[in-house]
Design a protein around this motif. Sequence first.
Motif, short mmCIF file in Angstrom:
data_model
loop_
_atom_site.label_atom_id
_atom_site.label_comp_id
_atom_site.label_asym_id
_atom_site.label_seq_id
_atom_site.Cartn_x
_atom_site.Cartn_y
_atom_site.Cartn_z
N ALA A 2 37.98 37.14 90.90
CA ALA A 2 37.94 37.93 92.13
C ALA A 2 38.21 39.40 91.81
O ALA A 2 38.86 39.74 90.83
CB ALA A 2 39.01 37.42 93.10
N ALA A 3 37.69 40.26 92.67
CA ALA A 3 37.90 41.70 92.48
C ALA A 3 39.38 42.02 92.67
O ALA A 3 40.04 41.47 93.54
CB ALA A 3 37.06 42.48 93.49
N THR A 4 39.87 42.91 91.84
CA THR A 4 41.26 43.34 91.94
C THR A 4 41.42 44.23 93.16
O THR A 4 40.68 45.19 93.32
CB THR A 4 41.68 44.10 90.67
OG1 THR A 4 41.43 43.25 89.54
CG2 THR A 4 43.14 44.45 90.71
N PRO A 5 42.38 43.92 94.02
CA PRO A 5 42.58 44.73 95.22
C PRO A 5 43.07 46.13 94.87
O PRO A 5 43.66 46.36 93.83
CB PRO A 5 43.64 43.96 96.01
CG PRO A 5 44.30 43.07 95.03
CD PRO A 5 43.33 42.82 93.92
N PRO A 88 47.05 39.13 87.71
CA PRO A 88 46.41 40.23 88.44
C PRO A 88 45.63 39.77 89.68
O PRO A 88 45.66 40.45 90.71
CB PRO A 88 45.48 40.84 87.39
CG PRO A 88 46.11 40.52 86.08
CD PRO A 88 46.76 39.18 86.27
N GLU A 89 44.97 38.63 89.59
CA GLU A 89 44.20 38.15 90.75
C GLU A 89 45.11 37.64 91.87
O GLU A 89 44.64 37.37 92.98
CB GLU A 89 43.17 37.10 90.35
CG GLU A 89 43.67 35.97 89.51
CD GLU A 89 43.73 36.28 88.01
OE1 GLU A 89 44.27 35.44 87.30
OE2 GLU A 89 43.27 37.34 87.56
N GLU A 90 46.40 37.55 91.63
CA GLU A 90 47.37 37.15 92.65
C GLU A 90 48.12 38.36 93.23
O GLU A 90 49.18 38.21 93.82
CB GLU A 90 48.39 36.17 92.05
CG GLU A 90 47.79 34.89 91.52
CD GLU A 90 48.80 34.04 90.76
OE1 GLU A 90 48.76 32.81 90.95
OE2 GLU A 90 49.61 34.60 89.98
N PHE A 91 47.54 39.55 93.05
CA PHE A 91 48.22 40.77 93.47
C PHE A 91 48.59 40.75 94.95
O PHE A 91 49.72 41.09 95.31
CB PHE A 91 47.36 42.00 93.15
CG PHE A 91 48.05 43.29 93.47
CD1 PHE A 91 49.07 43.76 92.66
CD2 PHE A 91 47.69 44.04 94.57
CE1 PHE A 91 49.73 44.95 92.95
CE2 PHE A 91 48.33 45.23 94.87
CZ PHE A 91 49.35 45.68 94.05
N ASP A 92 47.65 40.34 95.82
CA ASP A 92 47.95 40.30 97.26
C ASP A 92 49.13 39.38 97.55
O ASP A 92 49.99 39.70 98.38
CB ASP A 92 46.73 39.85 98.05
CG ASP A 92 45.63 40.90 98.10
OD1 ASP A 92 45.94 42.10 97.90
OD2 ASP A 92 44.46 40.53 98.32
N GLU A 93 49.17 38.24 96.88
CA GLU A 93 50.28 37.31 97.05
C GLU A 93 51.59 37.94 96.56
O GLU A 93 52.64 37.78 97.19
CB GLU A 93 50.00 36.01 96.28
CG GLU A 93 51.11 34.98 96.40
CD GLU A 93 50.85 33.73 95.56
OE1 GLU A 93 51.82 32.97 95.39
OE2 GLU A 93 49.73 33.54 95.07
N ALA A 94 51.53 38.67 95.46
CA ALA A 94 52.72 39.35 94.93
C ALA A 94 53.23 40.39 95.93
O ALA A 94 54.44 40.50 96.15
CB ALA A 94 52.40 40.00 93.59
N VAL A 95 52.32 41.15 96.53
CA VAL A 95 52.71 42.15 97.53
C VAL A 95 53.35 41.47 98.74
O VAL A 95 54.40 41.89 99.23
CB VAL A 95 51.50 43.02 97.96
CG1 VAL A 95 51.86 43.91 99.14
CG2 VAL A 95 51.01 43.86 96.79
N LEU A 127 45.72 45.76 85.99
CA LEU A 127 44.90 46.03 87.17
C LEU A 127 43.79 47.03 86.87
O LEU A 127 43.11 47.50 87.78
CB LEU A 127 45.77 46.52 88.33
CG LEU A 127 46.71 45.48 88.93
CD1 LEU A 127 47.48 46.07 90.11
CD2 LEU A 127 45.97 44.23 89.38
N GLY A 128 43.63 47.37 85.60
CA GLY A 128 42.51 48.20 85.19
C GLY A 128 42.77 49.70 85.12
O GLY A 128 41.83 50.48 84.99
N PHE A 129 44.01 50.11 85.21
CA PHE A 129 44.35 51.53 85.11
C PHE A 129 44.84 51.81 83.69
O PHE A 129 45.51 50.98 83.09
CB PHE A 129 45.47 51.91 86.09
CG PHE A 129 45.07 51.80 87.53
CD1 PHE A 129 44.48 52.87 88.19
CD2 PHE A 129 45.27 50.62 88.23
CE1 PHE A 129 44.12 52.77 89.52
CE2 PHE A 129 44.90 50.51 89.56
CZ PHE A 129 44.32 51.59 90.21
#
Length: 139
Positions: A2-5, A88-95, A127-129
């Motif tokens: 999935a795309a990284t938010p 990383p693909e669980e970023f929304d859940e982490a937030v 996250l690609g930075f």
Amino acid sequence: MAATPALEIAPEKVAHVIIKAREYGAKVGAWNASTEEGDADEDPSAILEDFASDPTLGEIAGFIDALNDDEQANLVALAWIGRGTFEPEEFDEAVDTARSEQGNSTASYLLGLPLLSDYLEEGLEKLGFSANDVESDVL
């Protein structure tokens, strides 16, 4: 995959926290407990001593506390991604977890993580930075 938010905190703000956390993490306990202030002229290593009057802790805590709730939750989520608690693909859940578990000061929680600067750098990278590029923009 999935795309990284998108982050809801500017990478430059994260870089500022990384830089200050690195400064704070480099501090050591005062070697001479009877001395209130270090004298860098007599002992250059005194600059790395952590005195009660040292402004680094207050500066970084004030910066984190001044972030809005979304930025604070994203900062915690980045640290968790960097630590490996979330992928990383669980970023929304982490937030979402960071928002729901916020009890006390976010600054106190984050500054209690011994490898905070490393976790945030790793989180940005995952996250690609480019943490180095973002930090060089701040410096």
